[in-house]
Design a protein around this motif. Structure first.
Motif, PDB file in Angstrom:
ATOM      1  N   THR A  32     -43.102  15.586  36.067  1.00 28.27           N
ATOM      2  CA  THR A  32     -43.539  16.116  37.586  1.00 28.27           C
ATOM      3  C   THR A  32     -43.915  17.429  37.396  1.00 28.27           C
ATOM      4  O   THR A  32     -43.495  18.217  36.563  1.00 28.27           O
ATOM      5  N   PRO A  33     -44.774  18.115  38.448  1.00 32.32           N
ATOM      6  CA  PRO A  33     -45.087  17.434  39.454  1.00 32.32           C
ATOM      7  C   PRO A  33     -46.382  16.262  39.269  1.00 32.32           C
ATOM      8  O   PRO A  33     -46.928  16.593  38.074  1.00 32.32           O
ATOM      9  N   ASN A  34     -46.935  15.676  40.192  1.00 36.47           N
ATOM     10  CA  ASN A  34     -47.982  14.773  39.763  1.00 36.47           C
ATOM     11  C   ASN A  34     -49.376  15.373  40.389  1.00 36.47           C
ATOM     12  O   ASN A  34     -50.192  14.785  40.336  1.00 36.47           O
ATOM     13  N   PHE A  35     -49.505  16.690  40.301  1.00 34.86           N
ATOM     14  CA  PHE A  35     -50.662  17.398  40.714  1.00 34.86           C
ATOM     15  C   PHE A  35     -50.929  18.897  39.832  1.00 34.86           C
ATOM     16  O   PHE A  35     -49.877  19.472  39.264  1.00 34.86           O
ATOM     17  N   HIS A  36     -52.213  18.899  39.588  1.00 33.48           N
ATOM     18  CA  HIS A  36     -52.562  20.384  39.051  1.00 33.48           C
ATOM     19  C   HIS A  36     -52.858  21.202  40.274  1.00 33.48           C
ATOM     20  O   HIS A  36     -53.111  20.673  41.339  1.00 33.48           O
ATOM     21  N   GLN A  37     -52.925  22.522  39.857  1.00 38.68           N
ATOM     22  CA  GLN A  37     -53.362  23.439  40.857  1.00 38.68           C
ATOM     23  C   GLN A  37     -54.370  24.356  40.414  1.00 38.68           C
ATOM     24  O   GLN A  37     -54.252  24.828  39.265  1.00 38.68           O
ATOM     25  N   ALA A  38     -55.458  25.096  41.020  1.00 35.80           N
ATOM     26  CA  ALA A  38     -56.058  26.082  40.870  1.00 35.80           C
ATOM     27  C   ALA A  38     -55.994  27.007  42.134  1.00 35.80           C
ATOM     28  O   ALA A  38     -55.933  26.587  43.126  1.00 35.80           O
ATOM     29  N   ILE A  39     -55.509  28.107  41.549  1.00 39.60           N
ATOM     30  CA  ILE A  39     -55.379  28.991  42.416  1.00 39.60           C
ATOM     31  C   ILE A  39     -56.480  30.038  42.674  1.00 39.60           C
ATOM     32  O   ILE A  39     -57.073  30.731  42.059  1.00 39.60           O
ATOM     33  N   ILE A  40     -56.869  30.103  44.108  1.00 37.88           N
ATOM     34  CA  ILE A  40     -58.327  30.817  44.577  1.00 37.88           C
ATOM     35  C   ILE A  40     -57.504  32.098  45.434  1.00 37.88           C
ATOM     36  O   ILE A  40     -56.741  31.980  46.078  1.00 37.88           O
ATOM     37  N   THR A  41     -57.785  33.313  44.916  1.00 33.03           N
ATOM     38  CA  THR A  41     -57.183  34.823  45.321  1.00 33.03           C
ATOM     39  C   THR A  41     -58.415  35.113  46.224  1.00 33.03           C
ATOM     40  O   THR A  41     -59.511  35.557  45.780  1.00 33.03           O
ATOM     41  N   TYR A  42     -58.169  35.492  47.600  1.00 31.92           N
ATOM     42  CA  TYR A  42     -58.701  36.214  48.460  1.00 31.92           C
ATOM     43  C   TYR A  42     -58.144  37.868  48.222  1.00 31.92           C
ATOM     44  O   TYR A  42     -56.944  37.861  47.752  1.00 31.92           O
ATOM     45  N   SER A  43     -58.629  38.690  49.161  1.00 29.00           N
ATOM     46  CA  SER A  43     -58.150  39.922  49.130  1.00 29.00           C
ATOM     47  C   SER A  43     -56.959  39.884  49.903  1.00 29.00           C
ATOM     48  O   SER A  43     -56.008  41.024  49.359  1.00 29.00           O
ATOM     49  N   SER A  44     -56.591  39.118  50.805  1.00 28.72           N
ATOM     50  CA  SER A  44     -55.210  39.014  51.478  1.00 28.72           C
ATOM     51  C   SER A  44     -54.239  37.820  51.220  1.00 28.72           C
ATOM     52  O   SER A  44     -53.240  37.810  51.791  1.00 28.72           O
ATOM     53  N   ARG A  45     -54.800  37.067  50.586  1.00 29.16           N
ATOM     54  CA  ARG A  45     -53.824  35.781  50.234  1.00 29.16           C
ATOM     55  C   ARG A  45     -54.403  34.843  49.259  1.00 29.16           C
ATOM     56  O   ARG A  45     -55.467  35.021  48.738  1.00 29.16           O
ATOM     57  N   ASN A  46     -53.562  34.072  48.793  1.00 25.59           N
ATOM     58  CA  ASN A  46     -53.955  32.992  47.626  1.00 25.59           C
ATOM     59  C   ASN A  46     -53.761  31.534  48.303  1.00 25.59           C
ATOM     60  O   ASN A  46     -52.903  31.406  49.239  1.00 25.59           O
TER      61      ASN A  46
END
Length: 137
Positions: A32-46
């Motif tokens: 677990t979990p059953n998913f991968h993540q790609a984190i995209i960062t902007y100036s004010s949030r992810n």
């Protein structure tokens, strides 16, 4: 199995198109979990682009930590929509992007044979998002 190279390429290209920066890949290699993540960062949030391990399905969500300590997060993801990122990811061949509205809706088991009937009865997901992207063992 989802092609991780294709997932990475799709995320790098989408981040480039929307002016974000791909800052991290969180690959799930545990049950677990059953998913991968790609984190995209902007100036004010992810924003996390989440991808099922066993199907080419994508969604956008609030990033989650995939670690055992001090405790593994196990609740449902919070799905979000980002129109520019949605458009960029929809241009990625080989993947289907689900919207926050779709994922917040009910599960039609006939349309989603990958979700086991046993898991549906045991875990009782309330939404399609909970049924598809989860921490079930």
């Amino acid at each position: 199995m989802t092609d991780l190279r294709a997932f990475r390429r799709a995320c790098y290209e989408a981040a480039r198109r929307v002016g974000g920066e791909l800052t991290e890949f969180r690959i799930s290699d545990e049950p677990t979990p059953n998913f991968h993540q790609a984190i995209i960062t902007y100036s004010s949030r992810n924003v996390a682009v989440v991808c099922l391990r066993d199907a080419p399905l994508l969604a956008l969500a609030v990033p989650r930590i995939i670690e055992f300590s001090p405790a593994r997060e196990a609740g449902p993801l919070t799905f979000v929509d980002d129109p520019d990122l949605v458009a960029a990811l929809r241009a990625s061949p080989g993947f289907r992007l689900l919207t926050a509205t779709e994922l917040g809706g009910p599960i039609d088991a006939a349309q989603w044979p990958r979700i086991s009937r046993y898991d549906m009865r045991y875990w009782q997901p309330e939404t399609l998002g909970e049924g598809l992207f989860n921490y079930w063992d």
